[in-house]
Design an enzyme around this catalytic site. Structure first.
Site, PDB file in Angstrom:
ATOM      1  N   ASN A 158       0.800  -1.237   0.000  1.00  0.00           N
ATOM      2  CA  ASN A 158       0.000   0.000   0.000  1.00  0.00           C
ATOM      3  C   ASN A 158       0.831   1.286   0.000  1.00  0.00           C
ATOM      4  O   ASN A 158       0.398   2.288  -0.562  1.00  0.00           O
ATOM      5  CB  ASN A 158      -1.057  -0.015   1.119  1.00  0.00           C
ATOM      6  CG  ASN A 158      -0.483  -0.155   2.502  1.00  0.00           C
ATOM      7  OD1 ASN A 158       0.615  -0.677   2.684  1.00  0.00           O
ATOM      8  ND2 ASN A 158      -1.215   0.317   3.490  1.00  0.00           N
ATOM      9  N   GLY A 233       2.384  -6.161   7.105  1.00  0.00           N
ATOM     10  CA  GLY A 233       1.535  -6.854   6.137  1.00  0.00           C
ATOM     11  C   GLY A 233       0.350  -7.487   6.829  1.00  0.00           C
ATOM     12  O   GLY A 233      -0.094  -7.021   7.879  1.00  0.00           O
ATOM     13  N   SER A 234      -0.141  -8.563   6.241  1.00  0.00           N
ATOM     14  CA  SER A 234      -1.399  -9.153   6.717  1.00  0.00           C
ATOM     15  C   SER A 234      -1.169 -10.120   7.879  1.00  0.00           C
ATOM     16  O   SER A 234      -0.054 -10.629   8.071  1.00  0.00           O
ATOM     17  CB  SER A 234      -2.078  -9.887   5.569  1.00  0.00           C
ATOM     18  OG  SER A 234      -1.280 -10.991   5.189  1.00  0.00           O
ATOM     19  N   VAL A 235      -2.236 -10.423   8.591  1.00  0.00           N
ATOM     20  CA  VAL A 235      -2.148 -11.356   9.718  1.00  0.00           C
ATOM     21  C   VAL A 235      -1.693 -12.752   9.261  1.00  0.00           C
ATOM     22  O   VAL A 235      -0.769 -13.321   9.869  1.00  0.00           O
ATOM     23  CB  VAL A 235      -3.488 -11.424  10.487  1.00  0.00           C
ATOM     24  CG1 VAL A 235      -3.439 -12.495  11.572  1.00  0.00           C
ATOM     25  CG2 VAL A 235      -3.820 -10.066  11.090  1.00  0.00           C
ATOM     26  N   THR A 237       0.165 -13.696   6.813  1.00  0.00           N
ATOM     27  CA  THR A 237       1.598 -13.695   6.505  1.00  0.00           C
ATOM     28  C   THR A 237       2.419 -13.496   7.776  1.00  0.00           C
ATOM     29  O   THR A 237       3.472 -14.116   7.955  1.00  0.00           O
ATOM     30  CB  THR A 237       1.943 -12.614   5.460  1.00  0.00           C
ATOM     31  OG1 THR A 237       1.082 -12.769   4.347  1.00  0.00           O
ATOM     32  CG2 THR A 237       3.375 -12.724   4.996  1.00  0.00           C
ATOM     33  N   GLY A 238       1.930 -12.647   8.669  1.00  0.00           N
ATOM     34  CA  GLY A 238       2.622 -12.450   9.944  1.00  0.00           C
ATOM     35  C   GLY A 238       2.754 -13.762  10.711  1.00  0.00           C
ATOM     36  O   GLY A 238       3.818 -14.075  11.265  1.00  0.00           O
ATOM     37  N   GLU A 256       3.614  -5.602  12.191  1.00  0.00           N
ATOM     38  CA  GLU A 256       2.643  -4.507  12.020  1.00  0.00           C
ATOM     39  C   GLU A 256       1.586  -5.037  11.068  1.00  0.00           C
ATOM     40  O   GLU A 256       1.822  -5.127   9.854  1.00  0.00           O
ATOM     41  CB  GLU A 256       3.327  -3.276  11.417  1.00  0.00           C
ATOM     42  CG  GLU A 256       4.324  -2.590  12.327  1.00  0.00           C
ATOM     43  CD  GLU A 256       3.658  -1.744  13.396  1.00  0.00           C
ATOM     44  OE1 GLU A 256       2.419  -1.611  13.405  1.00  0.00           O
ATOM     45  OE2 GLU A 256       4.401  -1.215  14.247  1.00  0.00           O
ATOM     46  N   CYS A 291      -3.950   0.133   6.886  1.00  0.00           N
ATOM     47  CA  CYS A 291      -4.175  -0.695   8.077  1.00  0.00           C
ATOM     48  C   CYS A 291      -5.016   0.041   9.108  1.00  0.00           C
ATOM     49  O   CYS A 291      -5.803  -0.556   9.823  1.00  0.00           O
ATOM     50  CB  CYS A 291      -2.838  -1.080   8.683  1.00  0.00           C
ATOM     51  SG  CYS A 291      -1.814   0.352   9.093  1.00  0.00           S
ATOM     52  N   GLU A 469       6.243   1.048  16.542  1.00  0.00           N
ATOM     53  CA  GLU A 469       7.221   1.684  15.645  1.00  0.00           C
ATOM     54  C   GLU A 469       7.007   3.195  15.646  1.00  0.00           C
ATOM     55  O   GLU A 469       6.134   3.709  16.336  1.00  0.00           O
ATOM     56  CB  GLU A 469       7.066   1.102  14.237  1.00  0.00           C
ATOM     57  CG  GLU A 469       7.302  -0.415  14.249  1.00  0.00           C
ATOM     58  CD  GLU A 469       7.612  -1.000  12.888  1.00  0.00           C
ATOM     59  OE1 GLU A 469       7.039  -0.544  11.891  1.00  0.00           O
ATOM     60  OE2 GLU A 469       8.441  -1.924  12.836  1.00  0.00           O
TER      61      GLU A 469
HETATM   62  P1  NAD Z   1       0.848  -9.512   2.635  1.00  0.00           P
HETATM   63  O1  NAD Z   1       0.919 -10.099   3.991  1.00  0.00           O
HETATM   64  O2  NAD Z   1       0.160 -10.267   1.568  1.00  0.00           O
HETATM   65  O3  NAD Z   1       2.325  -9.222   2.077  1.00  0.00           O
HETATM   66  C1  NAD Z   1       3.223  -8.368   2.755  1.00  0.00           C
HETATM   67  C2  NAD Z   1       4.648  -8.744   2.371  1.00  0.00           C
HETATM   68  O4  NAD Z   1       4.928 -10.042   2.868  1.00  0.00           O
HETATM   69  C3  NAD Z   1       4.915  -8.795   0.868  1.00  0.00           C
HETATM   70  O5  NAD Z   1       6.197  -8.243   0.629  1.00  0.00           O
HETATM   71  C4  NAD Z   1       4.919 -10.289   0.580  1.00  0.00           C
HETATM   72  O6  NAD Z   1       5.688 -10.641  -0.534  1.00  0.00           O
HETATM   73  C5  NAD Z   1       5.547 -10.829   1.843  1.00  0.00           C
HETATM   74  N1  NAD Z   1       5.268 -12.237   2.106  1.00  0.00           N
HETATM   75  C6  NAD Z   1       4.195 -12.977   1.730  1.00  0.00           C
HETATM   76  N2  NAD Z   1       4.322 -14.240   2.169  1.00  0.00           N
HETATM   77  C7  NAD Z   1       5.498 -14.322   2.839  1.00  0.00           C
HETATM   78  C8  NAD Z   1       6.176 -15.355   3.536  1.00  0.00           C
HETATM   79  N3  NAD Z   1       5.662 -16.587   3.627  1.00  0.00           N
HETATM   80  N4  NAD Z   1       7.357 -15.074   4.114  1.00  0.00           N
HETATM   81  C9  NAD Z   1       7.882 -13.829   4.053  1.00  0.00           C
HETATM   82  N5  NAD Z   1       7.291 -12.808   3.397  1.00  0.00           N
HETATM   83  C10 NAD Z   1       6.105 -13.041   2.803  1.00  0.00           C
HETATM   84  O7  NAD Z   1       0.213  -8.074   2.831  1.00  0.00           O
HETATM   85  P2  NAD Z   1      -0.230  -7.026   1.709  1.00  0.00           P
HETATM   86  O8  NAD Z   1      -1.437  -7.535   1.033  1.00  0.00           O
HETATM   87  O9  NAD Z   1       0.956  -6.622   0.897  1.00  0.00           O
HETATM   88  O10 NAD Z   1      -0.610  -5.753   2.617  1.00  0.00           O
HETATM   89  C11 NAD Z   1      -1.856  -5.591   3.188  1.00  0.00           C
HETATM   90  C12 NAD Z   1      -1.830  -5.905   4.660  1.00  0.00           C
HETATM   91  O11 NAD Z   1      -0.818  -5.154   5.310  1.00  0.00           O
HETATM   92  C13 NAD Z   1      -3.135  -5.529   5.351  1.00  0.00           C
HETATM   93  O12 NAD Z   1      -3.517  -6.561   6.230  1.00  0.00           O
HETATM   94  C14 NAD Z   1      -2.756  -4.279   6.119  1.00  0.00           C
HETATM   95  O13 NAD Z   1      -3.584  -4.023   7.228  1.00  0.00           O
HETATM   96  C15 NAD Z   1      -1.344  -4.559   6.499  1.00  0.00           C
HETATM   97  N6  NAD Z   1      -0.620  -3.324   6.835  1.00  0.00           N
HETATM   98  C16 NAD Z   1      -0.317  -3.079   8.146  1.00  0.00           C
HETATM   99  C17 NAD Z   1       0.319  -1.878   8.501  1.00  0.00           C
HETATM  100  C18 NAD Z   1       0.637  -1.551   9.947  1.00  0.00           C
HETATM  101  O14 NAD Z   1       1.428  -0.650  10.176  1.00  0.00           O
HETATM  102  N7  NAD Z   1       0.040  -2.227  10.923  1.00  0.00           N
HETATM  103  C19 NAD Z   1       0.655  -0.967   7.508  1.00  0.00           C
HETATM  104  C20 NAD Z   1       0.341  -1.263   6.185  1.00  0.00           C
HETATM  105  C21 NAD Z   1      -0.297  -2.443   5.854  1.00  0.00           C
END
Ligand code: NAD
Length: 488
Positions: A158, A233-235, A237-238, A256, A291, A469
């Protein structure tokens, strides 16, 4: 994708070299296209495990020298990178707006925020202090803060440039080297950041890789030299990153993650401001893909109908248009994956009996015939058990729920696996403080929404994340404490 010199051709930065890496050389590339028009924009090489390993080893080598630099020297390198980012700000913005679909008017802030974080952490180096502890009468007992070594930072689609650049600052200032993994959609600006790091920082200190979550992100998380991981990123993936980290060593992971953030309106709130900020807090400039977006409107029954009508009218008045047009207030959603996800939630909400009071479809007109366009959307008559009220959509869709008592609304606010942000609207200080205490979230906005304030922690509770952060604690979190005892 057909080869064309007008298309952007990305590079990794590995070991001080702008390169296509082994992955690119063997034909693995990620195509990027404009989500507003579906026209191709360019491509980046996709890193394989060997590329990841080369980047991590180079980072480990560079880190040994970097850790010996004084705070003043580290600060001056960070400030040089910040200045270089500002100098190429226009070019970064245009590429980022086209590649993400984020509208350029508001997106201007991303370049300033990225450079601002580098400057902010550059000024904090001498805060990495230890303590002296009077443990014995004759000895000297003190602590020092040491870097981890190589830090992995994995960023979402994003705000790819802003996150990648801003997330260098704290780890570098604490004496670490960094390997960044850019997102698989909208990765193009990562190459501009790579060029700027190449020009301003010691060779190997920052490595920037493009590629898929697996193999590239996964290989980075599992690399034995990577002991510190910062993920946005997303939950799901986290959770995958936590598992992969745990399978490969004892690693410190910051997460995050997502949110389903309540926007709570008490009957005494300033309704004009509520209407304005309910829409501003949704971040339609990035099609709601934020997010912290205030996607769950919890409206007291006495103001519910009026607010639903006024917010719906404001959504209908938002100006959709090209991300490159400074007058556009919303562009397309980022990718086919996001587009299908948003449409699926809209269909599901209708099926569950919610009422669509604004949007809910592709906007009409030739300009929106192609691309991932969805109107700003609001559903009312939503109940707490509906999927639209429970899951993060990450798109331009809000839902409104009705409540009667304070006890009920605070229970509704916390009835979520997420705990990222909440916004509370009341003129009564006692009500605001009770709500602030009761809500399980890392950020509470009172009579405002959306804004981050540098120096204050941003981080999620519950499934929204681990760690804070954008503050001094972020700097500390990229150091580990060593206790020293001098006796005799
Ligand atoms: P995503 O989890 O799909 O991907 C995020 C990153 O993780 C990408 O670079 C992806 O290539 C990488 N990734 C995917 N699988 C992986 C793995 N198995 N191992 C290591 N890396 C991997 O998220 P997205 O769709 O890019 O972003 C949207 C999400 O991010 C939403 O849930 C949003 O709420 C969250 N987000 C959170 C914050 C925050 O500060 N809390 C900020 C921005 C976005």
């Amino acid at each position: 994708m057909s080869e064309s010199i007008s298309l952007f051709e990305g590079r990794h930065l590995i070991a001080g070299e702008m390169t296509v890496g082994e992955g690119g050389a063997s034909g693995q590339w990620l195509d990027s296209y404009d989500p507003a028009t579906l026209e191709p924009l360019g491509r980046v090489p996709a890193a394989n495990a060997a590329d990841v390993s080369r980047a991590v080893v180079a980072a480990a080598e560079a880190q040994r020298t970097w850790a010996k630099r004084s705070m003043a020297e580290r600060a001056s390198a960070l400030r040089a990178l910040a200045a270089a980012i500002r100098a190429r700000g226009k070019e970064i913005l245009e590429l980022e707006a086209r590649d993400t679909g984020n509208t350029i008017g508001k997106l201007q802030a991303d370049v300033q925020i990225a450079a601002g974080y580098l400057d902010y952490f550059a000024g904090l180096g001498t805060e990495l202090k230890g303590e002296t502890v009077p443990a014995t009468a004759t000895g000297l007992h003190f602590t020092v803060r040491e870097p981890y070594g190589v830090v992995a930072r994995i960023v979402p689609f994003n705000h790819p440039f802003m996150f990648a650049a801003a997330h260098l600052a704290a780890p570098l200032m604490a004496g670490n080297a960094v390997v960044v993994k850019t997102p698989e959609t909208s990765p193009l600006s990562g190459t501009l950041l790579a060029e700027l790091c190449h020009a301003t920082l010691p060779s190997g200190l920052v490595n920037i890789l493009h590629g898929l979550g697996a193999p590239a992100g996964d290989a980075l998380v599992r690399h034995p030299l990577v002991r510190r991981i910062g993920f946005t990123g997303s939950v799901p993936t986290g959770l995958a990153i936590q598992r992969a980290a745990a399978e490969s060593g004892v690693k410190h992971v910051t997460l995050e993650l997502g949110g389903k953030n309540p926007f709570i309106v008490f009957p005494d709130a300033d309704l004009d401001r509520v209407v304005e900020m309910a829409v501003a807090g949704m971040n339609f400039s990035w099609a709601g893909q934020s997010c912290g977006s205030t996607s769950r409107l919890l409206l007291h029954e006495s103001v519910h109908d009026e607010l639903v009508e006024r917010i719906a009218a404001k959504l209908r008045s938002l100006r959709l248009g090209s991300p490159l047009d400074p007058a556009s207030e919303m562009g397309p959603v980022n990718s086919a994956r996001q587009y299908e996800r948003v449409l699926d939630f809209i269909a599901g909400a209708r099926h569950d009996g919610a009422r669509c009071v604004a949007g809910g479809a592709r906007p009409s007109g030739e300009a929106f015939a192609r691309g991932h366009w969805v109107e700003p959307t609001l559903f009312s008559e939503v109940t707490a058990s509906m999927r639209i009220a429970r899951e993060e959509i990450f798109g331009p869709v809000m839902c409104a729920l009705r409540w009667k008592s304070e006890e009920e609304v605070l229970q509704m606010a916390n009835d979520s696996p997420y705990g990222l942000t909440a916004s509370v609207w009341t003129r009564d200080l006692q009500t605001a403080m009770r709500a602030m205490r009761a809500i399980e979230a890392g950020t509470i906005w009172i009579n405002t929404a959306g804004t981050h304030f540098v120096g204050t922690p941003f981080g999620g509770w519950k499934d929204s994340g681990l760690g804070g952060e954008e503050c001094l604690d972020e700097l500390f979190s990229y150091s580990q404490v060593k206790a020293v005892h001098v006796l005799g």
